[in-house]
Design an enzyme around this catalytic site. Sequence first.
Site, PDB file in Angstrom:
ATOM      1  N   CYS A 181       0.831  -1.200   0.000  1.00 37.72           N
ATOM      2  CA  CYS A 181       0.000   0.000   0.000  1.00 37.72           C
ATOM      3  C   CYS A 181       0.867   1.251   0.000  1.00 37.72           C
ATOM      4  O   CYS A 181       0.505   2.280  -0.571  1.00 37.72           O
ATOM      5  CB  CYS A 181      -0.939  -0.006   1.205  1.00 37.72           C
ATOM      6  SG  CYS A 181      -0.110  -0.247   2.785  1.00 37.72           S
ATOM      7  N   HIS A 399      -1.021   1.118   7.540  1.00 38.12           N
ATOM      8  CA  HIS A 399      -1.581   1.181   6.203  1.00 38.12           C
ATOM      9  C   HIS A 399      -1.307   2.555   5.613  1.00 38.12           C
ATOM     10  O   HIS A 399      -1.302   3.555   6.323  1.00 38.12           O
ATOM     11  CB  HIS A 399      -3.092   0.905   6.265  1.00 38.12           C
ATOM     12  CG  HIS A 399      -3.750   0.827   4.926  1.00 38.12           C
ATOM     13  ND1 HIS A 399      -3.316  -0.036   3.940  1.00 38.12           N
ATOM     14  CD2 HIS A 399      -4.800   1.502   4.397  1.00 38.12           C
ATOM     15  CE1 HIS A 399      -4.091   0.120   2.870  1.00 38.12           C
ATOM     16  NE2 HIS A 399      -4.989   1.053   3.126  1.00 38.12           N
TER      17      HIS A 399
END
Length: 1030
Positions: A181, A399
Site C-alpha cells: 500500500c 496502512h
Amino acid sequence: MVTPRAPELLQQDQDEEMLVPDQDVVVEGPQPMEDSGSTVENEQVPETSTSRFTWTIEDFSNHRKLYSDVFVVGGHKWRVLVFPTGNSVQSLSMYLDIADANEQPHGWSKYAQFSLAVINQLDSKYSLRKGDLYDPTKGYIVNDKCIIEAEVAVRKIVDFWNYDSKKETGYVGLKNQGATCYMNSLLQTLYHIPYFRKHSDNSVSTKELTKSFGWDTVDSFLQHDVQELNRVLCEKLENKMKGTTVEGTIQQLFEGHHMNYIECINVDYKSTRKESFYDLALDVKGCSDVYASFDKYVEVERLEGDNKYQSEKHGLQDAKKGMLFIDFPPVLQLQLKRFEYDFVRDTMVKINDRYEFPLQLDLDKDDGKYLSPEADRRVRNLYTLHSVLVHSGGGHGGHYYAFIHPALSDIWYKFDDERVTKEDMKRALEEQYGGEEELPHTNPGLNTTPLRFTKHSNAYMLVYIRESDREKIICNLDENDIPEHLKIRLRKENEEREYKKKEKAEAHMFTALKVARDSDFAEQIGKHIYFDLVDYDNIQSLRAPKHLTINQAKVDLSKEFGIPVQSQRFWLWAKRQNHTFRPVRPLTLQEEASSIGHLTDPSNKSLNSELKLFLEVALGQENHPISVPPKTKDDILIFFKLYDPEKEELRYVGKLLVKASGKPADIVQKLQEMAGFQSDEDIELYEEVMFEPSVMCEPININDSFLSSQLEDGDIICYQKRCSPEKLDHYRCADVPSFFEYIQNRQVVHFRLLENPKDDDFTLELSKRFTYDDVVEKVANQLGLDDPSKLRLTQHLPYSQMPKSHYIKYRGLDHLSDMLRNGNQMSDILYYEILDIPLPVLQDLITLRVAFYHATNNEVSSHFIRLPKGSTMSDLIEDMKSKVYQPSEKISVNEFNGLLCVEEVPEEEKNAGVRDRLVHVCHFIIEKQHIDYYGEPFFFLIRDGETLSDIKVRIQKKLLVSDEQFAKWKFAYIAHNRLAGEYFQDSDIVLSRFQKDVYGPWEQCLGLEHSDVTPKRSCLSNQTIVRVGE
C-alpha cells in the site's frame, strides 16, 4: 469441441487488515462500533442520524442477563444488553447490540458512535463511578430500579462490496501485492502529475516494478519506507531515460538545490557547498507546522567555545553554520519525519503530534528568509498542495493511502489501494494533521470532561506544485501522448481481460478436462515428483463442453495427440485411504457414451469443475498403436519405475497389463527389456505403498502371485539391479526404500555466517532426520574444520528474517527438522559461528563483554572475559587486573545485561572520609512525565557537607563537558525512579537528601537532567552497579 484452456493467472488480492480489539465492557463516553473488517474512518459519509433511548429496569438485582426493547436509529434496529452482576467480571456489563444481526446479509457492516450510561435518579449531574452502583445512597439503583440510557449516532457507509471506483470517480486503484500500500499511494501520486506521466518512458505492473528494484516476493510482504521507494524509483527512471529524448525529466521536475555554509564571525572567511535534493525531510517533533520545520531547517548554529570552527587560514574561529536554499523544484516533495528510533526502548516509534500544512505554501515569506543570496528572486516560490500521503498505524506497521488533488481544483480523491473515493478538503487536510481529537460527552448524566484520543492516521508525505509551473505540470494528455508500445500492451491486456471475462461467464457450460498419459509420467517422475504417478497441476487443461461425450472427446483428442480412437482407453482416478492417487478402473462403454458433465465429481460445487483421466494407449510392435485389447476381471494394470542406486535416479519405464493369478517372475524378462538390462541381470522388486505421513515401500517376492501380494489396478512397482553385499556400503541409498526415505526427508539448507546474516555463505543438501552431530559434521566438512564441536549454530526467525537471539546449545536439538522449525513454521536457513574452543566447554563458562574506562584519560578498551560458571565478582576483578592493571590497583565493576563497564578507581576515592559517600549518578530526561535514562551510569564520591556547586565542578571535569552545555544541566535527587523534592540549588548540601547507604541497587541516585549530546563516556543505564576492591 475440446480446446486448450488458458493458464490460470495467479492472483494476490490479500489486503492488509486492521484488527479491532473486542470491547467486553462498555464504558461511559461515546464509543465507535464497527461490525466489519474494514476501516471505519475510511468509509463514513457525514450523514448522521442520532437518537436517545431510555430503559427502566425493575427488580434489577434479580436478573442475570437482560435485553432491552428494540429501538431504531438510522434505519437500523438496536437494543441494549445488560449483565447486572457482570459478564466474566465482578461489575455491571453493558453492550450495544444489533437486534437483527442474524437476518443481515453476508459482509454487512454498520458504523455508529454510542454512549451507555446509568442515570443517577437523585441528581442527574453525577455520573457512575466504580463501586457506587450498588450503594443505595448514591442514587443509581433506587428501590431495585435502574435507569439506563443509550445514545446512538449512526452514519451511513458506502456499500464497497458493489462499489465501482471507475464509475463513481473516473479513476481506478492499484491492487495490493500483500503489503505494498505504501508503494500504491506513491505511484498514484506520481501518476497524477501529468507532466511526469507524459514523459515517462516505462509503464509496468507493480509486480514487475518491485522486481526491477531487486525486491522478491518476500519483500512485497514487507513494508518499505516511502522515501526509500521514491528515491529508488527516481534512480531507476533516471537510468532508463539516459540517452533518450526524455533524459533529464526527473531532474527538471523534482531537483532543487541548497547551500551549506560556515561563516566566521571575527574574520572575513566563508565556506560554502552546493548540494542537490529530490525531496526534503522535515522535522515534525517540536514543530507546529511546515513553516516551523523550514525555520528549523535553516536555523543558524553558532560554533564557539570548545566547538569553534577550524579555519584553514585563520585557525580556531567563532563561526555561524547553516543552510539556505538556492532554488526549489517545480514539484516539491516533503517527507515528514513521523518516525524516529527510540534508543531507550530500542525500537522505532511513530510521532503522532499535530502538524499543520497549508493548502498554499509560500516559501518567499518574510522577504525570502529561506533563500540564499545566490537565489533567483524573480522566481515566485508559491506552491499549491497536490497530494497528501497518509500513514495509519504505529511504528512497526500500518496502512498507507493518499489524498490527491489531480487538477488542483476543489475536488479531492482518496486512493486506497483498489478503492478510489471522492473526499472534501477538510478530510484531506485538517483530519491528517494528527495530534489528539476530542469526543465530547453528549449525555447529561456523564462527566462533561471530553474524551481525548490520539489520532494514529496522519500525513507522512506532502507534494506541492509551484503555481508558476502549474500549466506545464498539470498539462492535458491525449492519446497521442501514449507511447505506441503501451497502446499495444493495453490492447493486449484488454483482449485478455475480455477473454477471461467471457470464459468466466461460460464456465458453467464447460469442464476442465485433464488427461494424463505415459509421456507425462516419464516427463515428471524423477524430475518434479518421485511418489505417485503425476502432478495434475502440470498437466494441460482442455476446455470441454459439459454436454460432450467421451466418445466425441476421443475424436478431438485423436487430432490433438495423434492417437487413433481405437487405441484409446480412459481410466478414472481415485484417492486411496493411504493418501495416494492412482488410476482405479477404466470407463465403461455406458460412461464413454455419456456426457463429460455426468462424470465430474458431484461434490465439486465450483463453476470450474475438473475431470481427471488417465489415457491408456495400446501399442504393438515397435510402439505402433493397436486396438485396445479387452480387459478381463483377472487383468491388473501395473505401473513400473526403475531405480539406479549408483546415479541415485528414479525414472518411469512403462506399464503392463498382467494376470492377477500370474507371478512377477513371469514378467522379469519384460522388465529387463524395459530397463535395458541383460537377460541374466538379477533384479529386486518393491511395491510403492505410500509416502504420507511416512514412507512405506515393501519388497515383493517374485514367486508369489500378484493376487497374494495384494496388488491391484493402479499399483506401482519399483525395481532395480540387486546390489551385491560389498556394494551396499558403497551407495548412499542402496535400495528403493532408502532412496524414498532420503527424498522424503531431504532438505536444502542455506548456511549464513552469523556476522553477515543477510547473505548465504553456502548451501548443503541434508536429511531432516540428521542428528545434531550429523549436521555439524557436514558443515565442518564444508568449511574444512577439523573439530565439529567448535561450530555453534543459531536458528532462523521467518517473521523477522533474522537469527534468533539465542544459539542452539550443544546437542540441544535432536534433529535437523527441529533446528529448522520455529513454532508452526519451517525455514531453510541456519546461521553458524566458528569458535576458538569447543562449544561444550564454552557452555560451561560465562562470557562477559567488558568495557574498561581509565580514570585519567577517559580511554576505553574492550575485552571479552570468560569465567567458570559460579565465579564471583572478585574472580572477575582479578582476571581484569591481569589484563589491564597491576595487581595492587583497584577497579570497579558496573554490571548490566551481560555487558560490564569496568572503571578505574580515581585517586580521590582512595582517601575517602568516614562520612563521605559513593553514590550512583545517572543521565536522564523527562518524557511525558516519566524518567527516561540514557548514557552511562557511574559512581561518584561526594564529600560530607559538600555543596552542589563544588560537585558540579568535579562532574564537569570528569565528563569533559563544555561550559555552554553544562550551564543547561539540572541536578536532582532520584529515589525509586521518581524525582524526590525540588531540583538541587548550588548552595544545597547534596548528601543531606540521601537517607541511607546508597551502595548497591538503584534505589537512590544523583540525576543529571540534560538533552545535550551524550558525554564522551556513553553506555546504557538504569542498571545495578557493583563496587569491588576498595
